[in-house]
Structure formats: C-alpha cells, structure tokens
Enzyme design. Structure first.
Site, PDB file in Angstrom:
ATOM      1  N   TYR A 184       0.750  -1.333   0.005  1.00 34.06           N
ATOM      2  CA  TYR A 184      -0.082   0.057  -0.086  1.00 34.06           C
ATOM      3  C   TYR A 184       0.877   1.383  -0.084  1.00 34.06           C
ATOM      4  O   TYR A 184       0.423   2.279  -0.442  1.00 34.06           O
ATOM      5  CB  TYR A 184      -1.104   0.055   1.268  1.00 34.06           C
ATOM      6  N   ASP A 223     -10.955  -8.767   7.549  1.00 29.82           N
ATOM      7  CA  ASP A 223     -12.390  -8.365   7.006  1.00 29.82           C
ATOM      8  C   ASP A 223     -13.051  -9.602   6.850  1.00 29.82           C
ATOM      9  O   ASP A 223     -14.095  -9.815   7.260  1.00 29.82           O
ATOM     10  CB  ASP A 223     -12.346  -7.563   5.734  1.00 29.82           C
ATOM     11  N   ASP A 250      -5.182  -7.056   5.656  1.00 35.03           N
ATOM     12  CA  ASP A 250      -6.381  -6.132   5.525  1.00 35.03           C
ATOM     13  C   ASP A 250      -7.571  -7.112   4.941  1.00 35.03           C
ATOM     14  O   ASP A 250      -8.954  -7.133   5.278  1.00 35.03           O
ATOM     15  CB  ASP A 250      -6.158  -5.108   4.059  1.00 35.03           C
ATOM     16  N   ASP A 262      -2.907 -17.949   0.841  1.00 34.70           N
ATOM     17  CA  ASP A 262      -4.244 -18.566  -0.024  1.00 34.70           C
ATOM     18  C   ASP A 262      -4.825 -19.717   0.807  1.00 34.70           C
ATOM     19  O   ASP A 262      -5.821 -20.030   1.217  1.00 34.70           O
ATOM     20  CB  ASP A 262      -3.647 -19.208  -1.168  1.00 34.70           C
ATOM     21  N   LYS A 298       3.617 -15.104   1.663  1.00 33.48           N
ATOM     22  CA  LYS A 298       3.394 -15.942   0.339  1.00 33.48           C
ATOM     23  C   LYS A 298       4.743 -16.057   0.002  1.00 33.48           C
ATOM     24  O   LYS A 298       5.341 -15.786  -1.031  1.00 33.48           O
ATOM     25  CB  LYS A 298       2.560 -15.076  -0.675  1.00 33.48           C
TER      26      LYS A 298
END
Ligand code: NAD
Length: 357
Positions: free
Chosen positions: A142, A250, A246, A222, A190
């Site tokens: 980000y 959620d 993030d 994943d 990852k």
C-alpha cells in the site's frame, strides 16, 4: 493518571462513546486508576465546526494524550466532498501517519451466546472463536515506491516491500500478545512466490529464538484464507503484512456475524494507540439510542490492555459483556425476534455492562 483523547465523531459515534466512558469510569473506581478525558471534534462534525476533518487542535489534544479513543466518522452529509476532504480519508489516515501507528490489532471473537449469529455452521466453531490479527499497517504494497500509473493509463505499478526492522517490530508485539493468550502465533505470507515474504519468514523465524515458549507456524496466505472458513479455531494470534491482513481480517470479521461487536487498535512503538470500532457511523440508526455500544466498549478494553497495561481490567470488561449476553440482553442488531431475549437500548446496555464490572 491515564490521559485519553476522546474523538466521538459522527453518527452513532457520540452515543456509543458515552457508554464506553461510563464503563471506563467504573474501571477507574475499581482499579483506582484516574482517567482524564479531553474531547475533540473529528470527521464530519469537525468539517462543520472548523472546516476540516482533522483540525490542528484535535491533533494537539491527541499529542497530549496517552491514547485516542475514536468513534467513527462520515455520513451522507459529507459524501460528495473531494476524497482528501472526506471524513475518513481526511482524518483517520493522517492520524495513523502522524502517530506512526504501524500495528493494527483486531480481535475476532465470537462470544459463546452469539455462536448462532456466525456465518459458519456451529459444527465448524464448536468452541466459539477467539483470534487476534496483528496486521502491519504502514508498509507493504500500500505504501511501497514506485507506485504509479503510466501516462497513457495502460500500466499500473505498485511495489511490495518489507524490511527486517518493520517485520521485527510487529512480530515482537504478536509474540508478546501470544504470551498473554495460548502461546501460538501463525505468520501468514506468500514465501513460495514473493521475495519480501521470504525476508518476512526468515526474520520472524530468527526472532522466534527469543520466544521459544511460543509456538510459531507459517502459512501461505491462500491457505490461510481457506483455513479461516474451514477450521478457524486452529488460530490464536495471526501476524501478517498490510494487504494480506486487510483482506483476511475483514473476512474473519464476518465470521462473527455482527459488526457492532468488533473493536480494533492501531498502536506505535511507544504503545500510543488509536482505539476504534471496525464499523462505521451507521447513519440509518444514528440518534435513536438503539446502536450496539459493545464494539466501542471493547475498544476501550483494548486501550486498557495495550496502552495502559491493564490486562486484568480489559478481561473484566470482556467477561462482563459475555455475562450480559449470557443473561439474554441484546441490542437490536443481535436480537432474535420471537426469542426470549431482552431487547435493550444503547444506554441500557452501557449500564448493564458497567454494573457487572
Ligand atoms: P456502517 O458500519 O456504518 O453500517 C453498516 C450496517 O451495520 C448498517 O446497517 C448499520 O446500522 C449497522 N451497524 C454498524 N455499526 C453498528 C452498531 N454499532 N450497532 C448496530 N448496528 C450497526 O457502514 P456503512 O453504512 O458502509 O457506512 C456509513 C458511514 O460510515 C459512511 O459514511 C462510511 O464512510 C463511514 N465509515 C466510517 C468508518 C470509520 O470511521 N472507521 C468505517 C466504516 C465506514
């Protein structure tokens, strides 16, 4: 003495904040700890009163405090302003940047009496759910540079970058938190594809030597997404980067089935923190004394735990909430029509919780 900057914001913010203060006053009495509250405008109300969502005076109030107790900001009245003047973007993001709040903490807890509200069948959460996410908040994809769109707008570029000190400081907080819980950390990355994830994994593995009493596991993002909806009870503390955190936090929030129940914290290296519910200003129910104040009260509990080191008082609040729910008290958002549950208003819920402290 604990100095708290209180920023109720818009919509249901002020009504639920009142209940959090009520509960904090009870904690103050019981634990002989004085809190000094300084109120300041933020968000839409600050635009109305001062022409900006984050006035300088509000920042000064926060600078003079140990923690910020934040409500929520925004609403239809301010929706058509340019993005940088919008309440959320113009207040929350600058506050996070100003105070270098690099660590976002999100507990995902299903209180036992609310198991049926979960989006998962009860058989997948036989023991309820109690996870805490530690998400890196000021780095990763980000914020990484370069971040640009080509002149002809056919190529967009973002940079995912993590360095050892950034990984180290958030991992330490996750390990420390695990020591107060069931001593288990899962690091999500990852590392089979991303270079920054390889550094992430190596850094946390090295740090683990200082925390050999805590179990450390690694999981690809994943797989973590699948495991969260298949067998979420396997997790205790999850530590991860900005984007993975993030998305996963959620998704996990929805497992609890109620937005009005979830708090969050964003803290920096000196344990200064901004504590807020994850939900918004709920303009559809604002001003009616029917909002659920529990997320705001739980945000105050997080503040006691992470900024003031008052873990016992934080647990006291959490247990009080569990007991009230066990007794069948519910605000409208978690009330089952036709049940023998007792429907209560926002302020009544605040009274019930503080009476249990
Ligand atoms: P929202 O979270 O405000 O509301 C979504 C739904 O959940 C609504 O039906 C609402 O009534 C309900 N809800 C939320 N909190 C509740 C509570 N405590 N008790 C009972 N019901 C509750 O999300 P939205 O409608 O997408 O956004 C409304 C406004 O809030 C927008 O202006 C948005 O920008 C802002 N917002 C602010 C924050 C923040 O300040 N951090 C976060 C999200 C949204």
């Amino acid at each position: 003495m604990g100095k708290i900057a209180v920023l109720p914001g818009d919509g249901i913010g002020p009504e639920v904040m009142q209940q959090a203060i009520k509960v904090l006053n009870k904690v103050s009495e019981k634990y002989k700890k004085t809190f000094e509250y300084t109120f300041a405008d933020v968000g839409g109300i600050a635009i109305d009163n001062h022409g900006t969502p984050l006035p300088d005076d509000t920042v000064k109030t926060c600078e003079n405090a140990d923690a910020i107790l934040f409500g929520s900001v925004g609403g239809p009245k301010w929706e058509n302003l340019p993005p940088e003047q919008q309440p959320e973007r113009g207040a929350l993001l600058p506050l996070r940047a100003h105070f270098k709040l690099f660590c976002n903490i999100r507990p995902i807890k299903i209180f036992n009496p609310l198991k049926s509200a979960s989006s998962l069948k009860e058989e997948y959460i036989p023991n309820g759910l109690d996870i805490v996410f530690f998400r890196e908040l000021t780095g990763g994809i980000y914020f990484g540079q370069p971040k640009e769109i080509s002149a002809d707008r056919t190529v967009g570029k973002d940079t995912m970058i993590y360095s050892k000190p950034e990984i180290d400081r958030i991992s330490r907080l996750a390990f420390d938190a695990a020591r107060l819980r069931s001593k288990k950390v899962t690091s999500v990355d990852k590392a089979n594809v991303l270079m920054n994830s390889i550094v992430w994994r190596e850094t946390i593995t090295e740090l683990h030597k200082e925390y050999s009493d805590v179990e450390l596991g690694h999981m690809y993002v994943d797989n973590a997404a699948m495991q969260l909806v298949r067998n979420p009870s396997q997790f205790d503390v999850i530590v991860t980067g900005n984007m993975f955190g993030d998305i996963l936090s959620d998704a996990a929030a929805m497992l609890t089935g109620s937005l009005g129940m979830l708090p969050s914290a964003s803290i920096n290296e000196s344990k200064f923190g901004l504590y807020e519910p994850i939900g918004g200003t709920a303009p559809d129910i604002a001003g009616q004394n029917i909002a659920n104040p529990i997320a705001q009260v739980l945000s105050a509990a997080l503040m006691l735990r992470y900024t003031f080191g008052m873990d016992e008082a934080a647990c006291d609040i959490e247990n009080a909430i569990e007991a009230i729910l066990e007794e069948g008290y519910r605000t409208g958002d978690i009330y089952n029509k036709g049940s023998d549950q007792k429907l209560v208003k926002t302020d009544e819920m605040g009274d019930l919780i503080s009476a249990k402290i």
